[in-house]
Design an enzyme around this catalytic site. Structure first.
Site, PDB file in Angstrom:
ATOM      1  CB  SER A  65      -0.893   0.004   1.246  1.00  0.00           C
ATOM      2  OG  SER A  65      -1.513   1.268   1.413  1.00  0.00           O
ATOM      3  CE1 TYR A 121      -4.134  -1.848   5.066  1.00  0.00           C
ATOM      4  CE2 TYR A 121      -3.202   0.339   4.696  1.00  0.00           C
ATOM      5  CZ  TYR A 121      -3.760  -0.823   4.199  1.00  0.00           C
ATOM      6  OH  TYR A 121      -3.939  -0.966   2.849  1.00  0.00           O
TER       7      TYR A 121
END
Length: 252
Positions: free
Chosen positions: A138, A151
């Site tokens: 990401s 995350y």
């Protein structure tokens, strides 16, 4: 030559589902893995007949995950052409409201399961000296974003893992690709209650990824404005970044 045998985790929705359909329509045999049996079966019905092999599993069960990869390899004649570690999850983990169980779950799915997927697929590819492993990281991997410690950490760990894999594979014909998506319209992002800049349609994101994978690129980051911003943030001095990011933290 396009990949003919593919294994994808997290194929019941979002990016994984989009990639599975893309490759199935291109004539590949796609072993589509996911927890939700009903969604995987629907995917198989939407794809051209016989091109999606449903694989119902929880990626946090490493024994089941590795066995599924071995079964797919056997069906492919020994090694897969392409393996995509896509399964992932996200949830807020603000340090002022930290939940250790949530942190562990995010790391189990985004780091351990993804790394196990890649690690399990590599031996057969290295023996054959052909194939490609892909991991979905990401743009959040490049900096610790407010309210998302677990995350961001999980995607940063995957980023470094794949970088080391590429170093080790140098001189072979086995390719390791890391993908850094920005915001894409999926079930996961639909839960976000904040503005998502440069939000991409799923089909557009799949096209970008598939083209990059076909070109055997080391990294694929999109959309360009978000990727450029993330790279820019990554080179800011720590003190300056933390000052700026701290002003936008999620209130406790």
């Amino acid at each position: 030559m396009p990949p003919r045998s593919i294994f994808i985790t997290g194929a019941s929705s979002g990016l994984g589902r989009g990639l599975a359909l893309h490759y199935a329509k291109d004539g590949a045999t796609v072993h589509a893995a996911g927890r939700r049996a009903q969604e995987i079966e629907i995917l198989a019905r939407e794809a051209p007949p016989g091109h999606v092999v449903p694989v119902v599993l929880d990626v946090t069960d490493p024994v089941r995950l590795v066995q599924a990869i071995r079964d797919a390899e056997s069906a492919a004649g020994g090694a897969l052409d392409l393996v995509i570690a896509n399964a992932g999850m996200g949830a807020p983990t603000n340090a002022r409201k930290m939940d250790w169980a949530k942190v562990r779950k995010i790391l189990d799915v985004n780091v351990t399961a993804a790394c196990v997927t890649v690690a399990a697929a590599l031996p057969a590819m290295v023996t054959r000296n052909a194939g490609q492993v892909v991991a979905i990281s990401s743009l959040a991997a490049f900096r610790g974003m407010p309210g998302n410690a677990a995350y961001c950490a999980s995607k940063a760990a995957l980023h470094i893992f794949m970088e080391s894999i590429r170093v080790d594979l140098c001189g072979t014909r086995v390719v390791a690709t890391t993908i850094y998506p920005g915001f894409v319209k999926t079930e996961l992002t639909a839960k976000n209650k904040f503005r998502m800049p440069f939000l991409m349609e799923l089909d557009d994101a799949v096209e970008v990824m598939a083209k990059g994978i076909a070109r055997k690129k080391a990294t694929i980051a999109y959309p360009f404005p978000m990727a450029a911003a993330a790279r820019g943030l990554s080179v800011l001095p720590r003190a300056l970044y933390e000052l700026l990011a701290g002003r936008s933290r999620i209130p406790s």
